[in-house]
Design a protein around this motif. Structure first.
Motif, short mmCIF file in Angstrom:
data_model
loop_
_atom_site.label_atom_id
_atom_site.label_comp_id
_atom_site.label_asym_id
_atom_site.label_seq_id
_atom_site.Cartn_x
_atom_site.Cartn_y
_atom_site.Cartn_z
N ARG A 1 -38.22 -7.67 -57.72
CA ARG A 1 -38.37 -6.92 -58.96
C ARG A 1 -37.58 -7.56 -60.09
O ARG A 1 -38.05 -7.63 -61.23
CB ARG A 1 -37.89 -5.48 -58.72
CG ARG A 1 -38.29 -4.47 -59.75
CD ARG A 1 -37.61 -3.13 -59.54
NE ARG A 1 -37.46 -2.80 -58.13
CZ ARG A 1 -36.64 -1.86 -57.69
NH1 ARG A 1 -35.86 -1.19 -58.52
NH2 ARG A 1 -36.56 -1.60 -56.40
N LEU A 2 -36.38 -8.02 -59.80
CA LEU A 2 -35.52 -8.57 -60.83
C LEU A 2 -35.95 -9.97 -61.26
O LEU A 2 -35.67 -10.40 -62.38
CB LEU A 2 -34.07 -8.62 -60.33
CG LEU A 2 -33.44 -7.27 -59.99
CD1 LEU A 2 -31.99 -7.46 -59.55
CD2 LEU A 2 -33.52 -6.29 -61.15
N ALA A 3 -36.64 -10.68 -60.38
CA ALA A 3 -36.98 -12.08 -60.66
C ALA A 3 -38.43 -12.29 -61.07
O ALA A 3 -38.77 -13.34 -61.60
CB ALA A 3 -36.67 -12.95 -59.44
N ALA A 4 -39.30 -11.28 -60.84
CA ALA A 4 -40.74 -11.50 -60.88
C ALA A 4 -41.25 -12.16 -62.16
O ALA A 4 -41.89 -13.20 -62.10
CB ALA A 4 -41.48 -10.20 -60.62
N LEU A 5 -41.00 -11.58 -63.31
CA LEU A 5 -41.59 -12.10 -64.54
C LEU A 5 -40.59 -12.79 -65.45
O LEU A 5 -40.93 -13.15 -66.57
CB LEU A 5 -42.30 -10.97 -65.31
CG LEU A 5 -43.57 -10.43 -64.66
CD1 LEU A 5 -44.24 -9.41 -65.56
CD2 LEU A 5 -44.54 -11.55 -64.35
N LEU A 6 -39.36 -12.97 -64.97
CA LEU A 6 -38.41 -13.73 -65.77
C LEU A 6 -38.75 -15.22 -65.70
O LEU A 6 -39.25 -15.70 -64.68
CB LEU A 6 -36.98 -13.50 -65.27
CG LEU A 6 -36.40 -12.11 -65.48
CD1 LEU A 6 -35.00 -12.04 -64.90
CD2 LEU A 6 -36.36 -11.74 -66.96
N PRO A 7 -38.49 -15.97 -66.77
CA PRO A 7 -38.79 -17.40 -66.78
C PRO A 7 -37.75 -18.20 -66.00
O PRO A 7 -37.02 -19.02 -66.55
CB PRO A 7 -38.78 -17.75 -68.28
CG PRO A 7 -37.81 -16.78 -68.86
CD PRO A 7 -37.98 -15.50 -68.08
N GLU B 1 -41.09 -12.15 -75.89
CA GLU B 1 -41.93 -11.66 -74.81
C GLU B 1 -41.27 -11.79 -73.45
O GLU B 1 -41.52 -10.99 -72.55
CB GLU B 1 -43.26 -12.41 -74.81
CG GLU B 1 -44.13 -12.15 -76.04
CD GLU B 1 -45.44 -12.88 -75.98
OE1 GLU B 1 -45.68 -13.57 -74.96
OE2 GLU B 1 -46.23 -12.76 -76.93
N SER B 2 -40.43 -12.80 -73.26
CA SER B 2 -39.79 -12.97 -71.96
C SER B 2 -38.88 -11.78 -71.64
O SER B 2 -38.86 -11.28 -70.52
CB SER B 2 -38.97 -14.27 -71.93
OG SER B 2 -39.81 -15.39 -72.04
N GLY B 3 -38.14 -11.32 -72.64
CA GLY B 3 -37.28 -10.16 -72.44
C GLY B 3 -38.08 -8.91 -72.17
O GLY B 3 -37.73 -8.09 -71.31
N ALA B 4 -39.19 -8.72 -72.89
CA ALA B 4 -40.04 -7.55 -72.68
C ALA B 4 -40.63 -7.56 -71.29
O ALA B 4 -40.70 -6.53 -70.61
CB ALA B 4 -41.15 -7.51 -73.73
N ALA B 5 -41.06 -8.73 -70.81
CA ALA B 5 -41.63 -8.83 -69.47
C ALA B 5 -40.59 -8.50 -68.42
O ALA B 5 -40.88 -7.83 -67.43
CB ALA B 5 -42.18 -10.24 -69.23
N GLY B 6 -39.37 -8.96 -68.61
CA GLY B 6 -38.31 -8.66 -67.66
C GLY B 6 -38.01 -7.18 -67.56
O GLY B 6 -37.79 -6.64 -66.48
N ARG B 7 -38.03 -6.49 -68.69
CA ARG B 7 -37.79 -5.05 -68.67
C ARG B 7 -38.92 -4.32 -67.98
O ARG B 7 -38.69 -3.38 -67.21
CB ARG B 7 -37.61 -4.54 -70.11
CG ARG B 7 -36.26 -4.89 -70.71
CD ARG B 7 -36.08 -4.19 -72.04
NE ARG B 7 -36.93 -4.77 -73.07
CZ ARG B 7 -36.59 -5.81 -73.82
NH1 ARG B 7 -35.43 -6.40 -73.64
NH2 ARG B 7 -37.40 -6.27 -74.75
N GLU B 8 -40.15 -4.74 -68.21
CA GLU B 8 -41.30 -4.09 -67.58
C GLU B 8 -41.26 -4.24 -66.07
O GLU B 8 -41.50 -3.30 -65.33
CB GLU B 8 -42.60 -4.70 -68.13
CG GLU B 8 -43.85 -4.10 -67.53
CD GLU B 8 -45.10 -4.75 -68.09
OE1 GLU B 8 -46.18 -4.54 -67.52
OE2 GLU B 8 -44.99 -5.48 -69.10
N THR B 9 -40.95 -5.42 -65.58
CA THR B 9 -40.92 -5.65 -64.15
C THR B 9 -39.79 -4.89 -63.48
O THR B 9 -39.94 -4.36 -62.39
CB THR B 9 -40.76 -7.16 -63.86
OG1 THR B 9 -41.83 -7.85 -64.48
CG2 THR B 9 -40.79 -7.43 -62.37
#
Length: 210
Positions: A154-160, A135-143
């Motif tokens: 944009r690049l940092a928003a949902l990455l852990p 899910e972390s990878g999917a969230a990063g792609r979406e953001t």
């Protein structure tokens, strides 16, 4: 002064402008706060600030409720908020059941950024996302696809990523400096992600990480 005070919601999270964030509102004081913010023709903003070691940091981002996804009989709510404006806390008011603050809003001093730096940040972000599991990878792609955010956010928003690092990005007033910090952070992160990815592959193959 009453209307000038910004309601505060301390959380163990850093919200960026333009980022959407689901929240479960369950504490009485914050149920009251959100109800008050939702009263009227248009929702009022409240400030999300990083809570750390029984204190709050002095730079945050306002949030506005864009959707109430569920209301519970006891007053709890599931909502989705969107980040709006960055602010600095000037002083805190404790006269209500929840904190409020006098806030000074700010924007970047210079939003321009060198094209090669932006390209480098995007490429490193792609490498990081590819190495993140599930899910972390999917969230990063979406953001990364949300063009309404400044590139660094944009690049940092949902990455852990480390919360202190996200807080630093939120505080900086130069998009160029933020992207430089993002590039440095990703360059240090990638070797660890590659090692973790290799360990997962080895464990999946024979049950031993060696």
């Amino acid at each position: 002064m009453e209307e000038l005070l910004l309601p505060l919601f301390p959380l163990e999270v850093v919200l960026f402008p333009g980022q959407r964030l689901p929240l479960h509102i369950f504490e009485e004081r914050y149920k009251t706060m959100v109800r008050e913010c939702l009263a009227g023709e248009s929702p009022r903003e409240f400030g999300i600030v990083l809570a750390k070691e029984n204190a709050i940091l002095n730079v945050g981002c306002t949030a506005a409720v864009v959707e109430v996804t569920r209301r519970y009989p006891d007053g709890r709510m599931d909502v989705v908020v969107a980040g709006r404006r960055r602010f600095e806390v000037l002083f805190v008011d404790k006269s209500k059941e929840y904190l409020r603050a006098a806030a000074q809003f700010f924007q970047d001093d210079d939003p321009s950024v060198p094209a090669d730096l932006a390209e480098r940040a995007v490429e490193l972000h792609r490498q990081v996302v590819e190495l993140l599991p599930g899910e972390s990878g999917a969230a990063g792609r979406e953001t990364a696809a949300d063009s309404q955010l400044p590139l660094s956010f944009r690049l940092a928003a949902l990455l852990p990523l480390d919360l202190d690092f996200k807080q630093l990005l939120l505080s900086l007033r130069s998009e160029t400096e933020r992207l430089q910090r993002v590039v440095e952070y990703f360059q240090q992160l990638l070797p660890r992600l590659r090692l973790a990815s290799w360990a997962r592959v080895k464990a999946g193959g024979n049950g031993h990480c060696r």
